[in-house]
Design a protein around this motif. Structure first.
Motif, PDB file in Angstrom:
ATOM      1  N   LYS A   1       0.805  -1.221   0.000  1.00  0.00           N
ATOM      2  CA  LYS A   1       0.000   0.000   0.000  1.00  0.00           C
ATOM      3  C   LYS A   1       0.837   1.270   0.000  1.00  0.00           C
ATOM      4  O   LYS A   1       0.308   2.368  -0.019  1.00  0.00           O
ATOM      5  N   ARG A   2       2.147   1.129   0.048  1.00  0.00           N
ATOM      6  CA  ARG A   2       3.048   2.287   0.073  1.00  0.00           C
ATOM      7  C   ARG A   2       3.936   2.274  -1.166  1.00  0.00           C
ATOM      8  O   ARG A   2       4.275   1.209  -1.677  1.00  0.00           O
ATOM      9  N   PRO A   3       4.364   3.438  -1.647  1.00  0.00           N
ATOM     10  CA  PRO A   3       5.182   3.476  -2.860  1.00  0.00           C
ATOM     11  C   PRO A   3       6.624   3.012  -2.638  1.00  0.00           C
ATOM     12  O   PRO A   3       7.266   2.536  -3.571  1.00  0.00           O
ATOM     13  N   LEU A   4       7.132   3.108  -1.403  1.00  0.00           N
ATOM     14  CA  LEU A   4       8.519   2.734  -1.120  1.00  0.00           C
ATOM     15  C   LEU A   4       8.574   1.646  -0.049  1.00  0.00           C
ATOM     16  O   LEU A   4       7.740   1.629   0.856  1.00  0.00           O
ATOM     17  N   PRO A   5       9.556   0.764  -0.111  1.00  0.00           N
ATOM     18  CA  PRO A   5       9.664  -0.298   0.898  1.00  0.00           C
ATOM     19  C   PRO A   5      10.259   0.216   2.209  1.00  0.00           C
ATOM     20  O   PRO A   5      10.923   1.258   2.239  1.00  0.00           O
ATOM     21  N   LEU A   6      10.024  -0.507   3.268  1.00  0.00           N
ATOM     22  CA  LEU A   6      10.656  -0.248   4.553  1.00  0.00           C
ATOM     23  C   LEU A   6      11.837  -1.204   4.645  1.00  0.00           C
ATOM     24  O   LEU A   6      11.669  -2.416   4.580  1.00  0.00           O
ATOM     25  N   VAL A   7      13.047  -0.667   4.784  1.00  0.00           N
ATOM     26  CA  VAL A   7      14.261  -1.483   4.757  1.00  0.00           C
ATOM     27  C   VAL A   7      14.989  -1.349   6.083  1.00  0.00           C
ATOM     28  O   VAL A   7      15.246  -0.235   6.545  1.00  0.00           O
ATOM     29  N   PHE A   8      15.333  -2.481   6.703  1.00  0.00           N
ATOM     30  CA  PHE A   8      16.137  -2.514   7.918  1.00  0.00           C
ATOM     31  C   PHE A   8      17.490  -3.091   7.552  1.00  0.00           C
ATOM     32  O   PHE A   8      17.567  -4.133   6.920  1.00  0.00           O
ATOM     33  N   ILE A   9      18.562  -2.413   7.966  1.00  0.00           N
ATOM     34  CA  ILE A   9      19.909  -2.894   7.686  1.00  0.00           C
ATOM     35  C   ILE A   9      20.623  -3.091   9.011  1.00  0.00           C
ATOM     36  O   ILE A   9      20.794  -2.146   9.786  1.00  0.00           O
ATOM     37  N   HIS A  10      21.017  -4.329   9.268  1.00  0.00           N
ATOM     38  CA  HIS A  10      21.753  -4.643  10.488  1.00  0.00           C
ATOM     39  C   HIS A  10      23.188  -4.247  10.299  1.00  0.00           C
ATOM     40  O   HIS A  10      23.779  -4.448   9.253  1.00  0.00           O
ATOM     41  N   GLY A  11      23.791  -3.665  11.304  1.00  0.00           N
ATOM     42  CA  GLY A  11      25.170  -3.192  11.125  1.00  0.00           C
ATOM     43  C   GLY A  11      26.016  -3.341  12.358  1.00  0.00           C
ATOM     44  O   GLY A  11      25.764  -4.178  13.201  1.00  0.00           O
ATOM     45  N   ALA A  12      27.056  -2.549  12.444  1.00  0.00           N
ATOM     46  CA  ALA A  12      27.997  -2.508  13.559  1.00  0.00           C
ATOM     47  C   ALA A  12      28.835  -3.767  13.660  1.00  0.00           C
ATOM     48  O   ALA A  12      29.277  -4.129  14.728  1.00  0.00           O
ATOM     49  N   GLY A  13      29.016  -4.495  12.569  1.00  0.00           N
ATOM     50  CA  GLY A  13      29.882  -5.671  12.574  1.00  0.00           C
ATOM     51  C   GLY A  13      29.309  -6.857  13.318  1.00  0.00           C
ATOM     52  O   GLY A  13      30.031  -7.777  13.680  1.00  0.00           O
ATOM     53  N   GLN A  14      28.021  -6.876  13.556  1.00  0.00           N
ATOM     54  CA  GLN A  14      27.402  -7.978  14.295  1.00  0.00           C
ATOM     55  C   GLN A  14      27.117  -9.147  13.359  1.00  0.00           C
ATOM     56  O   GLN A  14      27.078  -9.012  12.145  1.00  0.00           O
ATOM     57  N   THR A  15      26.884 -10.313  13.943  1.00  0.00           N
ATOM     58  CA  THR A  15      26.638 -11.510  13.148  1.00  0.00           C
ATOM     59  C   THR A  15      25.190 -11.643  12.726  1.00  0.00           C
ATOM     60  O   THR A  15      24.883 -12.347  11.779  1.00  0.00           O
ATOM     61  N   GLY A  16      24.278 -11.019  13.446  1.00  0.00           N
ATOM     62  CA  GLY A  16      22.867 -11.121  13.098  1.00  0.00           C
ATOM     63  C   GLY A  16      22.221 -12.409  13.570  1.00  0.00           C
ATOM     64  O   GLY A  16      21.083 -12.697  13.263  1.00  0.00           O
ATOM     65  N   SER A  17      22.972 -13.226  14.316  1.00  0.00           N
ATOM     66  CA  SER A  17      22.385 -14.480  14.798  1.00  0.00           C
ATOM     67  C   SER A  17      21.934 -14.362  16.227  1.00  0.00           C
ATOM     68  O   SER A  17      22.223 -13.449  16.921  1.00  0.00           O
TER      69      SER A  17
END
Length: 70
Positions: free
Chosen positions: A54-70
């Protein structure tokens, strides 16, 4: 002191979910030939609302700071 109980319904928004990995290569950990780890990859997850976008642009989350994301 009095307290009030407020019922809360936790739920996820209904969506179609897909995922994939980008890049990456195996690297020897130095602890023997059998111990390799995957480095330099990115895990990407995509959710599309069941009711449609319903929106023209996506919502994007970017994980950072050198973390593993697990």
């Amino acid at each position: 002191m009095s307290s009030t109980h407020v019922p809360c319904a936790l739920s996820e928004a209904r969506s179609h979910r897909s995922y994939f990995h980008v890049g990456g290569h195996y690297r020897n950990t130095g602890a023997g030939e059998s111990l390799h780890v995957m480095t330099g990859q990115m895990y990407v997850e995509k959710l599309i609302p069941v009711d449609g976008v319903k929106r023209p642009l996506p919502l994007v989350f970017i994980h950072g700071a050198g973390q593993t994301g697990s």
